[in-house]
Every structure is written in C-alpha cells, then in structure tokens.
Design an enzyme around this catalytic site. Structure first.
Site, PDB file in Angstrom:
ATOM      1  N   CYS A  59      18.733  24.071   0.610  1.00  0.00           N
ATOM      2  CA  CYS A  59      17.775  24.901   0.260  1.00  0.00           C
ATOM      3  C   CYS A  59      16.314  24.739   0.368  1.00  0.00           C
ATOM      4  O   CYS A  59      15.815  23.609  -0.097  1.00  0.00           O
ATOM      5  CB  CYS A  59      18.145  25.444  -1.109  1.00  0.00           C
ATOM      6  SG  CYS A  59      17.096  26.656  -1.840  1.00  0.00           S
ATOM      7  N   CYS A 117      14.561  29.334   5.828  1.00  0.00           N
ATOM      8  CA  CYS A 117      15.331  29.365   4.639  1.00  0.00           C
ATOM      9  C   CYS A 117      16.941  29.401   5.193  1.00  0.00           C
ATOM     10  O   CYS A 117      17.277  30.012   6.052  1.00  0.00           O
ATOM     11  CB  CYS A 117      15.105  31.006   3.983  1.00  0.00           C
ATOM     12  SG  CYS A 117      16.233  31.559   3.014  1.00  0.00           S
TER      13      CYS A 117
HETATM   14  N1  DGL Z   1      18.451  29.623   0.769  1.00  0.00           N
HETATM   15  C1  DGL Z   1      17.410  29.379   0.152  1.00  0.00           C
HETATM   16  C2  DGL Z   1      16.386  28.619   1.035  1.00  0.00           C
HETATM   17  O1  DGL Z   1      16.732  27.721   1.961  1.00  0.00           O
HETATM   18  C3  DGL Z   1      16.682  30.172  -0.815  1.00  0.00           C
HETATM   19  C4  DGL Z   1      17.079  31.750  -1.166  1.00  0.00           C
HETATM   20  C5  DGL Z   1      16.659  32.239  -2.336  1.00  0.00           C
HETATM   21  O2  DGL Z   1      17.277  31.876  -3.322  1.00  0.00           O
HETATM   22  O3  DGL Z   1      15.345  32.808  -2.354  1.00  0.00           O
HETATM   23  O4  DGL Z   1      15.154  28.698   0.651  1.00  0.00           O
END
Ligand code: DGL
Length: 260
Positions: free
Chosen positions: A70, A182
């Site tokens: 993440c 993301c």
């Molecule tokens: N998947 C996450 C990232 O790579 C964040 C998504 C979220 O929870 O806003 O930043």
C-alpha cells in the site's frame, strides 16, 4: 514461516499476484484492512495507527517478511514498522524514478496517480524534488477507483466516465508514462490503456516490490518451504466464506488477463 502482504483493502492483491509469480514456493497471508479502507482520504496519524495495529496482529503469525502493499501506508508508517520489527519490512512507492528516466528520453510528461494522502506526504514530495529536474511530473488523486475496486466493480461503463471526468483538465497526449501509484489501480489497467494514446507506458511498483522481496529472502537464505497457499484476512478476521474467496481468485485471474 509465511510472507504477509498488507493493504488497506484488495489493492494489495496486485502485489500478491506479482509475489506469487516470482516466489511460488511460499505461503502467504493477505491482510486487507477493510474495516478502515480508504486510507487515502483519512488523516495521516489515524492511518498510521491502523497500520501499526495490523502489523501487531500479523507479527503473531511468525513472519518471514512483511510486504506493505500500500503506497499510502508505506508513506506514513514504513519507518516506524522497520524500527519495530526484526523481520524485513518492504514498502511500495509510486514508480517515479523509472517514469522520469523514460520521460526524459521521450520528451514527454509523467502523470502520477495515487491517493490524496500519498500525494500530499513529504515522502512523495522529496521523491519528486530529487528526480524531477525538468518539471515533468504531475499528480492526480483517484479515490473513486479505490471505491470501485472495493466493490469488485471493474465495469468500464462506471470506470471510463469517472476517469474521463478526473482527466478533463489534462491533455493526455502530453504524457508518455502513467504511474499507477496506488495498489488498487492496476486492476483498471485496461481503462487507462483505453484513455491514453497508444504507446503510453502504464507502470506500477508491484513487480519491483516482488523482485526486492525475492532478493531479500534469497540474501537471508529464506526462500521456499511453502506451497503457494494464501490465507486471507479482513481486518484480523480470517475470510472463510466461499463467495469472497472466489472473488479474490477472480481478481488474480483478472490480473493475469490484464498482463497479456
Ligand atoms: N491501496 C492503497 C495504496 O496503494 C490505498 C487505497 C486507500 O485505502 O485509499 O495507496
């Protein structure tokens, strides 16, 4: 011992997918903090608390390594995690470096898509300041894609209008590279391909993170010993219902198809 892959939601499956291809003989724990998703729209301190709590839970599972799959969690908590745990903690950040290198060669711009929190964090600003000498990098938060992904909604009739609206102020022909900063966004690679001119490179940090994981485990003589099994958790609760497990398998299949 297992490898834990952690995200606010199902986005981390895009990194799990890369890790499983490169390291098939491992057992994995996938932890989606679905009780608190989206991280990208919340205050930094709150998100850091969620990440530290999830890591405390995962620490009880005898880990080889923790992959923070993440970008948002990495930008707010990676230093704290590394200071706290003895096992390797890997993060992921928007792939700005290869994008800028490529854009210099091609004389094009770079569009970094990520969460609002990632794009507002000092870690991202330092990265761009260090690499973007010719002012080629623009940022764009796309929280709507996180919402769609969490609903397993990849229907182009929903995705394309949202992306068109968000891209309305941009001339897509100026960009040579789009960074999916993301981990939820690689599920939508087909829609990005549709909206940007042919030849636009659409990259994410998942493959690089998987390569780092392999290198680090090999360096510690800790590769292998598993069967590719994944145990899925949603905010500390093991996923047992077949319907959700089938959804997760469909996500892995979707990623296979999008790579072709
Ligand atoms: N998947 C996450 C990232 O790579 C964040 C998504 C979220 O929870 O806003 O930043």
């Amino acid at each position: 011992m297992k490898i834990a892959v952690f995200d606010s939601g199902i986005g981390g499956i895009t990194v799990l997918h890369q890790a499983m291809k490169l390291l098939p003989d491992e057992d994995y724990i996938f932890f989606a903090d679905t009780a608190h998703v989206p991280y990208g729209e919340k205050p930094k301190e709150e998100v850091r608390g969620f990440v530290m709590d999830a890591a405390d839970f995962l620490n009880q599972q005898h880990l080889k390594a923790l992959v923070v799959a993440c970008n948002t969690a990495t930008s707010v908590a990676i230093d704290d995690l590394r200071a706290k745990y003895a096992f390797p903690v890997l993060g992921i950040e928007p792939a700005v470096k290869p994008a800028v290198r490529e854009s210099e060669e091609r004389g094009k711009k770079v569009l970094v898509t990520a969460t609002r929190l990632t794009l507002s964090e000092a870690k991202y600003h330092h990265l761009v300041e260090r690499l973007d000498k010719n002012d080629r990098v623009d940022g764009l938060p796309l929280p709507g894609l996180v919402t769609l992904a969490e609903k397993f909604d990849f229907d182009r009739n929903h995705v394309i209008p949202y992306l068109k609206e968000q891209l309305a102020g941009f001339d897509v022909t100026e960009y040579g590279t789009v960074v999916l900063g993301c981990t939820h966004f690689p599920f939508f690679r087909d829609s990005f391909r549709e909206l940007f001119p042919e030849g636009t490179d659409i990259i994410d940090g998942g493959p690089g993170t998987a390569r780092n994981l392999k290198r680090i485990l090999a360096g510690r003589h800790q590769t292998g010993g598993g069967t590719g099994h994944v145990t899925y958790y949603r905010s500390g609760v093991e996923v047992a219902d077949q319907e959700t497990l089938v959804h997760y398998q469909h996500l892995l299949d979707r990623l296979d198809r999008l790579e072709k």
